[in-house]
Enzyme design. Structure first.
Site, mmCIF file in Angstrom:
data_model
loop_
_atom_site.group_PDB
_atom_site.id
_atom_site.type_symbol
_atom_site.label_atom_id
_atom_site.label_comp_id
_atom_site.label_asym_id
_atom_site.label_seq_id
_atom_site.Cartn_x
_atom_site.Cartn_y
_atom_site.Cartn_z
ATOM 1 N N HIS A 237 0.830 -1.211 0.000
ATOM 2 C CA HIS A 237 0.000 0.000 0.000
ATOM 3 C C HIS A 237 0.869 1.268 0.000
ATOM 4 C CE1 HIS A 237 -3.606 2.341 0.173
ATOM 5 N NE2 HIS A 237 -2.925 3.160 0.961
ATOM 6 N N ASP A 241 0.576 4.334 -2.654
ATOM 7 C CA ASP A 241 0.523 5.769 -2.330
ATOM 8 C C ASP A 241 1.626 6.522 -3.066
ATOM 9 O OD1 ASP A 241 -1.647 5.668 -0.620
ATOM 10 O OD2 ASP A 241 -0.429 5.528 1.197
ATOM 11 N N HIS A 264 3.090 10.694 2.558
ATOM 12 C CA HIS A 264 2.655 11.726 1.600
ATOM 13 C C HIS A 264 3.488 13.007 1.692
ATOM 14 C CE1 HIS A 264 -0.632 9.206 0.510
ATOM 15 N NE2 HIS A 264 -1.123 9.199 1.732
HETATM 16 ZN ZN LIG Z 1 -3.129 5.218 0.672
#
Ligand SMILES: [Zn+2]
Length: 321
Positions: A237, A241, A264
């Site tokens: 995952h 992202d 992020h």
């Molecule tokens: Zn995510």
């Protein structure tokens, strides 16, 4: 060798809930002309507000990537961006009647199914322009680092390290094409720790989060009845992202990206820094020795990953053509 741009063959819609806002929204994905890129359009504002999917419009990276323009935001764009990038769809208009994209099942698999099985993909009369890395470039902050080096294709090495018995150190190296993305990355769900969820909610985050759209861990294990879809679903995952956040460069990348302990915020900082570092890359229509899979147009037709059979995206309205 060069490859052409693609858009989706017909419009598709999906309804769902925002992970952080808890708000129900409708999202429509529409074909767009060559050179358009990916653009989000908020349709619930007095005038529609168009927000290009570019690192220039990143407004927040706290637990999700949020884009904003003229005070209007669209949040949690990373999974949709990853699905489009992973399936090599260059041009798409995404209409949304709320502030956050639907989280669906927490992975990109429902979006891949929607794009592959319902929307389809069609080639366009324009060549893709790749961001080809020509010299290594590294970015570091604390324990996090992201570097990129020249590579004939798009490869990501991603590693994470969480002090939890089910995670610890995980590393994944993957050369990306629509098949590897759909098979190995798209089904991996977002995850969170039970002890952090209360804190997130007090801060107005994860309001729509549940065992239906995230892997939730307590100290001992996974609370979801389904269990894990992959033993290393967590690093998969994170790689998902990363693909979504790198897509905010606005061009498909030719290079090998090595990501360590990043999220992020780090992805966005790296993308901004790389965009400025113009002596480390060039835009080209003919990447050297490009991966042959990228030149093949049909989207992969794949069996559903284990545990996905029950999920079907809600498609609203009939395809217009
Ligand atoms: Zn995510």
């Amino acid at each position: 060798m060069s490859t052409c741009q693609h858009t989706i063959a017909r419009p598709v819609s999906v309804a769902g809930m925002g992970l952080h806002s808890g708000q129900r929204v409708h999202m429509r994905l529409l074909p767009a002309p060559a050179g358009h890129g990916i653009r989000f359009v908020r349709t619930d504002t007095p005038q529609p507000v168009e927000i290009p999917a570019s690192h220039r419009y990143v407004s927040s990276t706290s637990h999700a990537t949020v884009l904003a323009r003229s005070g209007v935001a669209v949040g949690t764009v990373e999974h949709v961006m990853a699905a489009l990038s992973g399936l090599a769809i260059d041009n798409c208009r995404i209409e949304i009647n709320g502030p956050e994209l639907p989280i669906l099942d927490g992975s990109a698999e429902p979006l891949v199914s929607l794009l592959r099985d319902t929307a389809g993909r069609c080639s366009q009369e324009a060549e893709r322009r790749y961001l080809q890395v020509t010299r290594p470039f590294a970015w570091e902050e604390g324990e996090s680092s992201i570097m990129v080096e020249p590579f004939a294709g798009f490869k990501i090495t991603c590693s994470i390290d969480f002090p939890h018995r089910l995670i610890r150190q995980q590393e994944l190296v993957l050369t990306l094409n629509p098949r590897t993305f759909a098979n190995r990355i798209a089904p991996a769900r977002t995850f969170g720790f039970l002890e952090q969820i209360e804190m997130l909610r007090q801060n107005g985050l994860a309001l729509g989060g549940s065992l239906e759209n995230a892997v939730v861990l307590d100290r001992f294990g996974v609370l979801n009845e389904e269990g894990l879809r992959f033993a290393d679903e967590f690093v998969r995952h994170k790689l998902l992202d990363c693909i979504g956040d790198l897509a905010l460069l606005g061009h498909p990348m030719q290079g090998h990206v090595v990501v360590r302990k990043a999220g992020h915020t780090q992805h966005a900082a790296f993308v901004r820094a790389l965009a400025r570092q113009t002596d480390c890359w060039r835009l080209t229509k003919r990447p050297e020795a490009a991966c042959p899979h990228r030149a093949q147009h049909p989207l992969p037709v794949l069996p559903a990953a284990p545990g996905l059979a029950a999920f079907r995206p809600v498609v609203i309205g009939k395809p217009a053509f």
